[in-house]
Write an enzyme that holds these catalytic residues in place. Structure first.
Site, PDB file in Angstrom:
ATOM      1  N   GLU A  97       0.717  -0.997   0.111  1.00  0.00           N
ATOM      2  CA  GLU A  97      -0.016   0.069  -0.119  1.00  0.00           C
ATOM      3  C   GLU A  97       0.991   1.455   0.003  1.00  0.00           C
ATOM      4  O   GLU A  97       0.589   2.086  -0.703  1.00  0.00           O
ATOM      5  CB  GLU A  97      -0.800  -0.004   1.174  1.00  0.00           C
ATOM      6  CG  GLU A  97      -1.988   1.072   1.041  1.00  0.00           C
ATOM      7  CD  GLU A  97      -2.809   0.955   2.183  1.00  0.00           C
ATOM      8  OE1 GLU A  97      -2.868   0.133   3.175  1.00  0.00           O
ATOM      9  OE2 GLU A  97      -4.109   1.940   2.056  1.00  0.00           O
ATOM     10  N   ASP A  98       1.954   1.242   0.710  1.00  0.00           N
ATOM     11  CA  ASP A  98       2.772   2.435   1.021  1.00  0.00           C
ATOM     12  C   ASP A  98       4.019   2.584   0.294  1.00  0.00           C
ATOM     13  O   ASP A  98       4.673   3.736   0.213  1.00  0.00           O
ATOM     14  CB  ASP A  98       3.063   2.677   2.359  1.00  0.00           C
ATOM     15  CG  ASP A  98       1.880   2.567   3.439  1.00  0.00           C
ATOM     16  OD1 ASP A  98       0.678   3.115   2.900  1.00  0.00           O
ATOM     17  OD2 ASP A  98       1.875   2.486   4.505  1.00  0.00           O
TER      18      ASP A  98
END
Ligand code: MN
Length: 762
Positions: A97-98
């Site tokens: 996600e990051d």
């Protein structure tokens, strides 16, 4: 993949790097006893990938971001008992996600299993919807929940890593903005705590609930925590004395055992105080005694019962409070024997009896359950006693089944999540309007409850309903997924026997209100008769006199009294007898002011209050209304909620009505804060209870409008047959502090037993 990281800026200090390594080594140390070959390398690789990926990032606290995945992995191994695959996935859970790392790269480097878990955890938090058709009627958050639940049957570890992730975020919630705290805390109590419960993660469930309380009901939380602390020494002494004889007899019987006195969670104490409406001092079970015996699993059931018999040799059990979750474990796998016994000082004490195996399952849930199941596979084949199909497995089977239906398109998104949540809570039923809008009703709700839920007018004229196109009567009980269409008729009106089958508060209130309006005519007639009769007897009709007549005739409500007179059930002869009784009882006349009208001045102030005392965001003067469900006062911890049709509503942060709304529509929460202004007055409702005596009302009135100069708007008092006095008083106060002073003063009035602030006047 590693190359891609190379150009990233490393802004961590040397000290931070040391701390990262220290935490990582601690994780390894906790997990290594369970490692098989190659596991250490796997964890190391996962750690490096995460550490490199997050190297530029920091948490809201300012710490290096990697602290978070390490902490989540630590929870996964230490508190949920999961193995290397889940630990690696926990370390990697925010990487896709990051950072620039893709799920395909994770799969290539770490294999399908880990990639699936990471993918599952990522999907729960991401907001884009790919695979599933999105139903406009459920919020984005509900859609996220659904995705999370879908992954359950694939690999339960997805949900466990997610719960660990949530637990760490809740533990570090301090650094978040207030509106985010409220959103995250509400989601937690709405779905994560029940999920943890369902998976048997009792310890985590309690901690999540406590943290929820800490951030949404700050004062209540602090208060209970402080009182628990203050009473600790005394409680520990009691527990020690209580345990002593048990320790001896259990050891004499040859059972190695740990005996503990375990305090209940702050949330469960708070819940008890709320449900039973009692103060902290009256909660009797602030702790439970837990006896954990170390015996092998062959005879564990009979061993537990032997310990039970030893306990009841020392203390008398309450036969109504015996719970045997060994013969039939709870659906989430929980096994234990619970009894409540009469301890010294005449206090009830809960005693839980279990084996080490049962205790580990109770504390760590699912993973421990599987561990023991593997171990006992051969044994159970031999004696064939316990079926492998425990409640938990059966439940997962149902989820798997739902999932298959969902895939084939037989099951819509909404139906899926609702069926699932139904299973978590068991106390709600989810139904649809003809337009497909989702409504949540309490379990057992009927078609008529549905009608009142939509609108009171529709309830009043409800003739019947069509459930899934079929005509049903008003008292038809609704099931999950039912689509309900209400049929109305202008000629239809509510009747008293509707009250026998509706179960929602809204329907009940609506029906009662209607019946009341019909009764009004009879009541007015009764009032007329009573006044005339009293004046014939030389008595002046007033509220106090009315209260005395009620005590004499053993009626609770003036309404019932006047209605009975109007109907002719109570005759003038009854009133004659009342007078004789009254003359005997006392000759003292009394007067009590019962209602003080709302003054012009107050009305003005109330409007003014709306304009300039509440700051929404950083601005004042924004239009808003105070929510009726919790009647916030200046000084209360509040927030704004943007409604669809009704502008901004201000609620107390501890408003019970708002938990679900906050969880599902976190984006509609806005910060709100009171700036106190002494000249303003706000409406508060006090619930007063006491024993009746002559002149009591007058004394209360004196404290309120005389001593403290508080404006009273209405007083609504009833007296029960035993002369117990109970009712609501509406007052105007400046703020919570002013209200506190008032409550303290009223408590001092002779005969008053309790005074509490209540949310609404129901
Ligand atoms: Mn995370």
């Amino acid at each position: 993949m590693i190359n891609k990281m190379a150009h990233k800026i490393d802004n961590q200090t040397e000290e931070e790097k040391r701390e990262i390594l220290r935490r990582y080594r601690h994780l390894l140390k906790t997990a290594s006893p369970y490692f098989k070959e190659g596991d250490a390398q796997l964890i190391k690789k996962a750690f490096r990938t995460a550490a490199d990926g997050h190297i530029e990032m920091r948490r809201k606290t300012g710490e290096p971001y990697i602290f978070h995945p390490i902490a989540v992995a630590q929870i996964v191994v230490e508190e949920i008992n999961l193995g290397p695959t889940a630990i690696a996935a926990a370390l990697l859970h925010d990487v896709v996600e990051d950072t620039e790392v893709t799920i395909e790269e994770i799969e290539r480097e770490f294999g399908t299993k880990i990639a699936k878990i990471v993918d599952g955890v990522t999907k729960i938090s991401s907001t884009d919807v790919k695979d599933f058709e999105f139903d406009r009627n459920i919020s984005q958050q509900a859609e996220n929940f659904r995705k999370m639940l879908l992954t359950l049957s694939d690999d339960v570890r997805v949900i466990m890593v997610k719960i660990a992730d949530r637990l760490h975020n809740m533990r570090t919630l301090d650094s978040m903005a207030r509106h985010k705290q409220l959103k995250i805390a509400s989601e937690t109590i709405y779905i994560y705590a029940p999920l943890a419960h369902r998976l048997g993660l009792y310890k985590i469930k309690s901690e999540l609930e406590d943290l929820y309380l800490k951030y949404t009901h700050q004062e209540a939380y602090r208060d209970i925590a402080q009182k628990l602390n203050e009473t600790k020494v005394k409680r520990d002494k009691f527990i020690e004395d209580f345990i002593a004889p048990l320790r001896e007899s259990i050891s004499n019987a040859g059972f190695p055992a740990r005996i503990l006195g375990r305090p209940k969670s702050i949330y469960s104490i708070w819940n008890k105080m709320k449900v039973q409406n009692i103060p902290f001092e009256k909660v009797y079970d602030l702790f439970a005694i837990r006896i954990i015996i170390d015996v092998n699993s062959e005879n564990e059931k009979s061993d537990c019962w032997r310990v039970y018999s030893l306990v009841t040799d020392s203390y008398n059990p309450n036969p109504d409070r015996l719970r045997d979750w060994i013969s039939t474990p709870r659906a989430n796998g929980y096994e234990s024997l619970h009894t409540t016994v009469m301890g010294p000082d005449g206090k009830w004490v809960e005693v839980q009896i279990r084996t080490e195996r049962m205790d580990e399952i109770a504390e760590k849930g699912f993973a421990a359950h599987w561990k023991y199941k593997e171990q006992n596979k051969n044994k159970s084949k031999k004696n064939g006693k316990r079926s492998d199909n425990s409640g938990l497995d059966a439940w997962l089977g149902v989820i798997r089944d739902l999932r298959e239906k969902s895939k084939k398109g037989e099951w819509t998104a909404t139906e899926f999540i609702n069926d699932f949540r139904q299973d978590l809570f068991e106390k709600e039923v989810f139904v649809f309007t003809p337009k497909g809008e989702l409504l949540t009703l309490a379990n057992g709700a009927t078609a008529l409850d549905f009608a009142f839920h939509v609108h009171t007018e529709i309830g009043y004229h409800c003739l019947g309903a069509k459930v899934n196109q079929k005509l049903v009567p008003l008292n038809h009980q609704l099931k999950n997924g039912d689509q309900v269409e209400i049929i109305t008729s202008k000629k239809q009106t509510p009747s008293a026997d509707w009250l026998r089958f509706v179960q929602s508060a809204k329907a009940k209130a609506g029906i009662k209100e209607y019946l009341k309006s019909q009764k009004e005519i009879v009541v007015n007639k009764g009032l007329h008769i009573l006044r005339k009769k009293l004046s014939d007897l030389g008595l002046h009709y007033n509220e106090t006199l009315l209260d005395q007549i009620k005590i004499f005739l053993e009626l609770k409500k003036s309404y019932d009294l006047l209605h009975a007179i109007g109907k002719g059930y109570i005759t003038p002869q009854h009133i004659n007898r009342f007078k004789e009784w009254k003359v005997k009882r006392d000759n003292e006349a009394k007067k009590a002011a019962v209602a003080a009208p709302e003054s012009e001045n107050l009305k003005k102030n109330k409007n003014k209050a709306k304009i300039d005392t509440l700051f929404i965001g950083d601005e004042s003067g924004i239009e808003y209304t105070l929510a009726k469900c919790c009647n916030p006062l200046p000084g209360d911890d509040v927030f704004g909620f943007i409604t669809i049709h009704d502008g901004i509503k201000i609620h107390r942060t501890d408003c019970p009505q708002m938990v679900k709304a906050m969880a599902q529509h976190g984006d509609r929460i806005i910060r709100a804060q009171w700036k106190s202004q002494r000249e303003l007055a706000f409406l508060a409702i006090l619930k007063v209870q006491g024993t009746d005596r002559l002149g009591l009302l007058k004394d209360i009135t004196q404290v309120i409008s005389g001593d403290l100069q508080v404006n009273m708007r209405a007083m609504n008092i009833g007296i029960t047959d035993e002369g117990i006095f109970a009712g609501n008083i509406k007052v105007f106060v400046y703020d919570t502090q002013h209200l506190e002073t008032l409550i303290t003063k009223i408590r001092l009035v002779e005969g008053i037993v309790s005074v509490d602030r209540c949310d609404t006047d129901e």
